[in-house]
Design an enzyme around this catalytic site. Structure first.
Site, PDB file in Angstrom:
ATOM      1  N   HIS A  25       0.995  -1.125   0.123  1.00  0.00           N
ATOM      2  CA  HIS A  25       0.081  -0.027   0.124  1.00  0.00           C
ATOM      3  C   HIS A  25       0.988   1.274  -0.101  1.00  0.00           C
ATOM      4  O   HIS A  25       0.041   2.402   0.458  1.00  0.00           O
ATOM      5  CB  HIS A  25      -0.953   0.065   1.108  1.00  0.00           C
ATOM      6  CG  HIS A  25      -1.802  -1.249   1.247  1.00  0.00           C
ATOM      7  ND1 HIS A  25      -1.267  -2.287   2.064  1.00  0.00           N
ATOM      8  CD2 HIS A  25      -2.847  -1.577   0.505  1.00  0.00           C
ATOM      9  CE1 HIS A  25      -2.551  -3.471   1.782  1.00  0.00           C
ATOM     10  NE2 HIS A  25      -3.230  -2.869   0.995  1.00  0.00           N
ATOM     11  N   GLY A  26       2.014   1.137  -0.441  1.00  0.00           N
ATOM     12  CA  GLY A  26       3.048   2.224  -0.709  1.00  0.00           C
ATOM     13  C   GLY A  26       3.426   3.145   0.634  1.00  0.00           C
ATOM     14  O   GLY A  26       3.616   4.309   0.518  1.00  0.00           O
TER      15      GLY A  26
END
Lengths: 183, 406
Positions: free
Chosen positions: A148-149
């Site tokens: 999710h970065g």
């Protein structure tokens, strides 16, 4: 068959003092409930980590081969541990950050051992939802989580993305210059 | 015009009535509690509900054990030791499950002999009886396959002997044996499928038990007099009278169960099963679990391998015909002096066969086993029909209430 009647005459007469009967019912049910709980506990506890799992709670790792700028991974309690040996530049960069601006404020000193600042030891699990971040990627020169970065800096602190806290530093100690004990 | 499909309006106000109107689960439970039961049932009738408790204990402990067990020949033995040493209360789960199997069988044997003595299998309860025999067969399969899972020496060689029964069928036997084992010998494929079936069978048994209880409630329980219920004075509701009586039985049952679990957990097992399975060596003295011993004795008493297997299965198949082999019109042995005597002779014969099953097949044990085997079949096939025809029964009470008051 003659067992059709829905109501039958009870042969027993009503007791003179119904409270005694109520007491017996309550006491019996209470004892039964305690017994059921005593039986339920071993069943529930059998699903907790077993002795062989708990026995994995500490490991020793040889770090003599790790060069500055390299990361070694070790398995501890079924999770990866990142053992990163930082260059002097990276340590300086980690100390430059204004701690007050961080989501989870921690100095680099908080996250390393005195005199061993070049070693960063962390549980390599993203604090968002448990993926393993990739070293050397992301905008902050630290770790980048592909799920999710979330982005961590060179001290493993969360800088950007959904993760709420810094990468966890496990309990560890230097047994000597070549060996650390995790857990 | 009222809708013929419309259920009755909620009997109770509030949330219970609301649910019951949509799913009559509380009404069903009340119906189970109100189930009218002969008022003269003795403690021998408690063993049915105790058997139900046994099934629940086996299912619950079995599910917990399955979370730690590995059905692979390389890991099975170790995973059982892991359960015993590492898993929290794993020793308790495993000993409860192992002793629980014995408790289940002893309970069901008492339940069956109660039916023998009181003629519970007679019309109109033949299908109720059949369901019971099928449950017993499913229990034997589940018990046997469960004993294979620890993959000790007794597991492997027990499985080898039992699956070889099927190899003795003429012509197609070898093909059937290989199909059952999934190989030429008992190996990983066998262990893996036995595990799958061992997990499945208890739920099959649970379904059969529901049918068993359904059939029971349709005509009601039999009773020690063998006289059918005739008047409302003969019956009492199941709850609270028999729930209380059964709970007392559970208490006694669990005391005995606990003594075995905590003080003699391996008493009914065999030490050889703590040696890992070795396909190159058979244990010197191989015996099945105690609950199979009478049938094992029958198997060994026949000199021919195939006929031995036929006799062993025949010893159970004959039970299906009991309602017709017993020709007496009188249900309860309490009023059948001749049959009652031979009932007890049969009990001794069955126990003797069990004792012989644990002995080596040599010397006088062989001769005794043959005599006891012949008597087993003689009881069912000759004594039961003949005694029923010629015996003069004692006077029976007209009603249960009359017997109860006298």
């Amino acid at each position: 068959m003659a067992n059709n009647p829905t109501k039958i005459q009870s042969a027993a007469e009503e007791p003179a003092d119904p409270s005694k009967r109520d007491f017996m019912v309550l006491a019996s049910c209470g004892l039964g409930a305690v017994g059921a709980a005593c039986v339920a506990w071993p069943l529930v506890d059998s699903m907790n980590p077993s002795a062989d799992v708990l026995a994995q709670s500490s490991i020793e790792v040889d770090i003599s081969s790790v060069q500055p700028g390299q990361q070694k991974k070790a398995m501890w309690r079924g999770k990866p541990i990142f053992i990163y040996r930082r260059t002097p530049e990276q340590i300086a960069e980690a100390n430059k950050v204004n701690v007050g601006e961080l989501r989870d404020p921690q100095t680099d000193i908080d996250r390393t051992k005195p005199g061993k600042e070049e070693w960063l030891v962390m549980v390599g699990v993203c604090t968002h939802l448990g993926c393993i971040p990739i070293a050397g990627e992301g905008e902050f020169g630290g770790w980048f989580c592909p799920c999710h970065g979330s982005q961590y800096d060179i001290s493993g602190r969360i800088r950007k993305g959904p993760a709420p806290t810094n990468l966890l530093v496990p309990p560890y100690a230097f047994l000597n210059d070549k060996t650390i004990k995790i857990g | 015009m009222s809708n013929p499909l419309d259920p009755k309006a909620p009997a109770q106000p509030g949330i219970i009535g609301w649910i019951d109107y949509r799913l009559p689960i509380f009404g069903f439970m009340k119906g189970m509690g109100d189930y009218l039961t002969p008022k003269n049932l003795n403690y021998w009738w408690s063993f049915g509900s105790i058997a139900g408790i046994c099934l629940m204990v086996q299912i619950i402990t079995g599910i917990m054990l399955a979370m730690h067990y590995t059905p692979n020949i390389n890991n099975a033995f170790q995973s059982v030791e892991h359960i015993m040493r590492d898993v929290n209360y794993g020793w308790l789960l495993r000993y409860t499950h192992a002793v629980g199997a014995s408790m289940f069988f002893v309970t069901v044997y008492v339940h069956m002999f109660r039916a023998f003595y009181y003629g519970s299998y007679k019309s109109p309860r033949e299908i109720l009886w059949w369901l019971g025999v099928i449950i017993y067969l499913a229990m034997m399969a589940a018990g046997f396959m469960g004993y294979v899972l620890p993959w000790g020496q007794m597991s492997l060689w027990g499985a080898t002997v039992i699956t070889n029964f099927f190899d003795k069928i003429p012509l197609i036997g070898t093909a059937i044996g290989e199909w059952l084992r999934g190989g030429f010998a008992v190996e990983n494929a066998t262990l893996n499928r036995f595990y799958a079936l061992h997990y499945l069978l208890p739920f099959v048994i649970l379904g059969l038990v529901i049918l068993h209880i359904w059939a029971l409630h349709h005509h009601g329980s039999s009773n020690p007099t063998g006289v059918e219920v005739k008047t409302p004075k003969d019956v009492i509701p199941f709850h609270p009278y028999y729930t209380i009586k059964d709970v007392f039985g559970f208490g006694v049952f669990f005391i005995i169960f606990s003594v075995l679990i905590f003080f003699a957990p391996n008493y009914l097992g065999h030490p050889d099963n703590y040696i890992p399975a070795n396909p190159m060596v058979t244990p010197a003295h191989i015996v099945p679990e105690w609950y199979f011993l009478p049938f094992y004795a029958i198997l060994r008493s026949i000199p021919d391998a195939f006929l031995g297997v036929v006799a062993m299965f025949g010893a159970i198949v004959v039970l299906f015909f009991l309602p017709w082999l017993d020709t007496s019109k009188v249900r309860s042995s309490s009023y059948r002096p001749v049959f009652r005597f031979f009932f007890w002779v049969f009990v001794i014969d069955a126990l003797f066969l069990g004792w012989l099953g644990a002995k080596p097949a040599e010397g006088w044990y062989v001769v005794a086993g043959r005599i006891a085997t012949v008597y087993y079949f003689f009881h069912f096939l000759v004594l039961m029909p003949v005694i029923g025809k010629f015996e003069t029964p004692k006077d029976r009470p007209k009603t249960i209430a009359e017997a109860y008051e006298s």
